[in-house]
Design an enzyme around this catalytic site. Structure first.
Site, PDB file in Angstrom:
ATOM      1  CB  ALA A  24      10.876   0.603   2.564  1.00  0.00           C
ATOM      2  CG  ASP A  70      11.248   7.102  -7.666  1.00  0.00           C
ATOM      3  OD1 ASP A  70      11.322   5.862  -7.597  1.00  0.00           O
ATOM      4  OD2 ASP A  70      10.775   7.803  -6.754  1.00  0.00           O
ATOM      5  CB  THR A 108       8.335   3.178  -9.970  1.00  0.00           C
ATOM      6  OG1 THR A 108       9.163   3.950  -9.122  1.00  0.00           O
ATOM      7  CG2 THR A 108       7.095   2.799  -9.202  1.00  0.00           C
ATOM      8  CE  LYS A 135       7.846   7.026  -7.806  1.00  0.00           C
ATOM      9  NZ  LYS A 135       7.580   5.718  -7.197  1.00  0.00           N
ATOM     10  CB  SER A 174       6.849  -0.595  -8.039  1.00  0.00           C
ATOM     11  OG  SER A 174       5.775   0.319  -8.211  1.00  0.00           O
TER      12      SER A 174
HETATM   13  N1  NDP Z   1       7.713   1.851   0.780  1.00  0.00           N
HETATM   14  C1  NDP Z   1       8.630   2.370  -0.022  1.00  0.00           C
HETATM   15  O1  NDP Z   1       9.502   1.672  -0.567  1.00  0.00           O
HETATM   16  C2  NDP Z   1       8.650   3.853  -0.273  1.00  0.00           C
HETATM   17  C3  NDP Z   1       7.607   4.664   0.081  1.00  0.00           C
HETATM   18  N2  NDP Z   1       7.657   6.003  -0.180  1.00  0.00           N
HETATM   19  C4  NDP Z   1       6.540   6.888   0.126  1.00  0.00           C
HETATM   20  O2  NDP Z   1       6.309   6.930   1.536  1.00  0.00           O
HETATM   21  C5  NDP Z   1       4.914   7.164   1.783  1.00  0.00           C
HETATM   22  C6  NDP Z   1       4.435   6.099   2.746  1.00  0.00           C
HETATM   23  O3  NDP Z   1       4.579   4.870   2.099  1.00  0.00           O
HETATM   24  P1  NDP Z   1       4.730   3.493   2.900  1.00  0.00           P
HETATM   25  O4  NDP Z   1       5.362   3.692   4.226  1.00  0.00           O
HETATM   26  O5  NDP Z   1       5.368   2.541   1.968  1.00  0.00           O
HETATM   27  O6  NDP Z   1       3.205   3.139   3.086  1.00  0.00           O
HETATM   28  P2  NDP Z   1       2.562   1.994   3.981  1.00  0.00           P
HETATM   29  O7  NDP Z   1       1.165   1.879   3.508  1.00  0.00           O
HETATM   30  O8  NDP Z   1       3.440   0.802   3.987  1.00  0.00           O
HETATM   31  O9  NDP Z   1       2.594   2.571   5.451  1.00  0.00           O
HETATM   32  C7  NDP Z   1       1.909   3.756   5.744  1.00  0.00           C
HETATM   33  C8  NDP Z   1       2.155   4.068   7.208  1.00  0.00           C
HETATM   34  O10 NDP Z   1       1.549   5.337   7.468  1.00  0.00           O
HETATM   35  C9  NDP Z   1       0.732   5.190   8.638  1.00  0.00           C
HETATM   36  N3  NDP Z   1      -0.377   6.122   8.563  1.00  0.00           N
HETATM   37  C10 NDP Z   1      -1.328   6.191   7.612  1.00  0.00           C
HETATM   38  N4  NDP Z   1      -2.190   7.190   7.903  1.00  0.00           N
HETATM   39  C11 NDP Z   1      -1.760   7.753   9.049  1.00  0.00           C
HETATM   40  C12 NDP Z   1      -2.251   8.830   9.848  1.00  0.00           C
HETATM   41  N5  NDP Z   1      -3.311   9.544   9.504  1.00  0.00           N
HETATM   42  N6  NDP Z   1      -1.578   9.117  10.985  1.00  0.00           N
HETATM   43  C13 NDP Z   1      -0.498   8.405  11.333  1.00  0.00           C
HETATM   44  N7  NDP Z   1       0.022   7.394  10.612  1.00  0.00           N
HETATM   45  C14 NDP Z   1      -0.628   7.071   9.480  1.00  0.00           C
HETATM   46  C15 NDP Z   1       0.291   3.741   8.619  1.00  0.00           C
HETATM   47  O11 NDP Z   1      -0.086   3.376   9.915  1.00  0.00           O
HETATM   48  P3  NDP Z   1      -1.001   2.072  10.185  1.00  0.00           P
HETATM   49  O12 NDP Z   1      -0.083   0.897  10.007  1.00  0.00           O
HETATM   50  O13 NDP Z   1      -1.439   2.271  11.602  1.00  0.00           O
HETATM   51  O14 NDP Z   1      -2.111   2.103   9.198  1.00  0.00           O
HETATM   52  C16 NDP Z   1       1.556   3.033   8.151  1.00  0.00           C
HETATM   53  O15 NDP Z   1       2.459   2.857   9.207  1.00  0.00           O
HETATM   54  C17 NDP Z   1       4.228   7.106   0.415  1.00  0.00           C
HETATM   55  O16 NDP Z   1       3.988   8.400  -0.054  1.00  0.00           O
HETATM   56  C18 NDP Z   1       5.232   6.401  -0.481  1.00  0.00           C
HETATM   57  O17 NDP Z   1       5.119   6.798  -1.835  1.00  0.00           O
HETATM   58  C19 NDP Z   1       8.749   6.560  -0.755  1.00  0.00           C
HETATM   59  C20 NDP Z   1       9.821   5.787  -1.113  1.00  0.00           C
HETATM   60  C21 NDP Z   1       9.843   4.391  -0.928  1.00  0.00           C
HETATM   61  O1  13P Z   2       8.538   5.132  -4.547  1.00  0.00           O
HETATM   62  C1  13P Z   2       8.948   4.015  -4.526  1.00  0.00           C
HETATM   63  C2  13P Z   2      10.263   3.635  -5.049  1.00  0.00           C
HETATM   64  O2  13P Z   2      11.078   4.754  -5.238  1.00  0.00           O
HETATM   65  C3  13P Z   2       8.077   2.926  -4.015  1.00  0.00           C
HETATM   66  O3  13P Z   2       7.237   2.565  -5.047  1.00  0.00           O
HETATM   67  P1  13P Z   2       5.773   2.015  -4.766  1.00  0.00           P
HETATM   68  O4  13P Z   2       5.066   3.023  -3.899  1.00  0.00           O
HETATM   69  O5  13P Z   2       5.173   1.875  -6.128  1.00  0.00           O
HETATM   70  O6  13P Z   2       5.939   0.700  -4.078  1.00  0.00           O
END
Ligand code: NDP
Ligand code: 13P
Length: 300
Positions: free
Chosen positions: A114, A218, A222, A165, A228
């Protein structure tokens, strides 16, 4: 709409207010200002966009849709999570369809932190969609000068590439945390990739998808970066260091789901099995290592 025009929904009204005022998420993305065109809200009624990206942890997707699915019925939904639902044993697109049967759904996945995307660094992702016309439209609408989307109609393959992955990234982290060496990490990545293909092909994925951005791409990212969370979690498992349990580590639940799927299909996935056992505390690291090294010698 102009680049940067978007509504960001979060569940916590206080957080929405803070983000609107500070224009920065200082916890998750410090130093990255929210683009001017982004409005933050906790009111789903204000989410009126034609395309909605769902970016929440995999196991939270069903509860989220149970609460808000009705409001999203007429939008195009793009799943961004990586994992397998532990109850339904399917990925994010399948989960969305299980709640919203006729939804227009696609998947955005591939190697991307992100933080990199938020800083405008060059990135390439897979946009997987079974409907070719919708996939082409989304590819145009979601690509930016620095974010290249490659289209793929193999949704199951792209889902599995992103989910599997993470399990191997935990294993790669373990090798580093336990001081097993770079050669061991490379061996686990290559043999882990063989496991990813074994399961994905059995579940109907195309081999080319696994060799693309959402699988191999990926996996490389990762397994090779301290950015990661899955890798860092593995490092902690390997070294015995503490790890913040509030951190999202998708590979932990995915390892458990995949170990079950593999067992039910009679597939040999020893690395995944060991990761699942380590995550659940059923085995020690020396036991896992001894079991992997004692396996009969075989063809590649
Ligand atoms: N971060 C990255 O670089 C990447 C992430 N992803 C994927 O994206 C997905 C999310 O990851 P990421 O954003 O990093 O995770 P985070 O833990 O950083 O954030 C999760 C978010 O989801 C919200 N959330 C959790 N449960 C609920 C719910 N029941 N209803 C509404 N909102 C909810 C949380 O809200 P709150 O803050 O209120 O708890 C928070 O804003 C994962 O599957 C990850 O693998 C994919 C590619 C890259
Ligand atoms: O999916 C991701 C990179 O592509 C993010 O990896 P992590 O969830 O392990 O931080």
């Amino acid at each position: 709409c102009a680049l940067g025009d978007a509504t960001l929904w979060c569940r916590d009204p206080a957080q929405a207010d803070a983000l609107n005022q500070m224009r920065e998420n200082s916890v998750k993305l410090p130093g990255v200002p929210l683009p001017e065109g982004v409005i933050v809200t906790s009111d789903m009624a204000q989410v009126t966009a034609a395309i909605v990206l769902i970016a929440i942890p995999m196991q939270q997707t069903r509860p989220f849709l149970a609460e808000h699915g009705g409001a999203l019925r007429d939008t195009t939904l793009v799943a961004c999570s990586k994992g397998i639902d532990l109850e339904l044993m399917i990925g994010p697109v399948g989960v969305i369809r299980s709640v919203l049967r006729d939804a227009r759904v696609a998947l955005l996945t591939g190697p991307s932190f992100a933080d990199d995307i938020a800083r405008g660094l060059p990135t390439a992702l897979t946009l997987a969609c079974a409907d070719k016309a919708l996939g082409m439209a989304l590819q145009e609408q979601l690509s930016t000068p620095n974010l290249r989307l490659y289209r793929n109609s193999d949704v199951v393959g792209a889902e599995l590439g992103g989910a599997l992955k993470n399990v191997i990234a935990i294993a790669a982290g373990v090798t580093v945390g336990a001081g097993l060496g770079e050669s061991a990490r490379a061996a686990l990545m290559a043999r882990g990739y063989a496991e990813m293909q074994r399961l994905a092909l059995t579940l109907g994925a195309q081999p080319d998808t696994l060799a693309g951005l959402s699988g191999l791409g990926d996996l490389i990212l990762t397994c090779g970066s301290e950015k990661s969370r899955n890798f860092r979690y593995g490092v902690a498992l390997g070294s015995g260091a503490a790890f913040d349990s509030a951190t999202t580590v998708e590979g932990a639940a995915t390892a458990r789901a995949v170990a079950k799927l593999a067992k039910a299909r009679g597939l040999d996935m020893p690395i995944t099995r060991m990761v699942a056992a380590l995550v659940e505390g059923l085995i020690t690291l020396p036991e896992a290592l001894a079991a992997l090294l004692a396996r009969p010698l075989t063809d590649e």
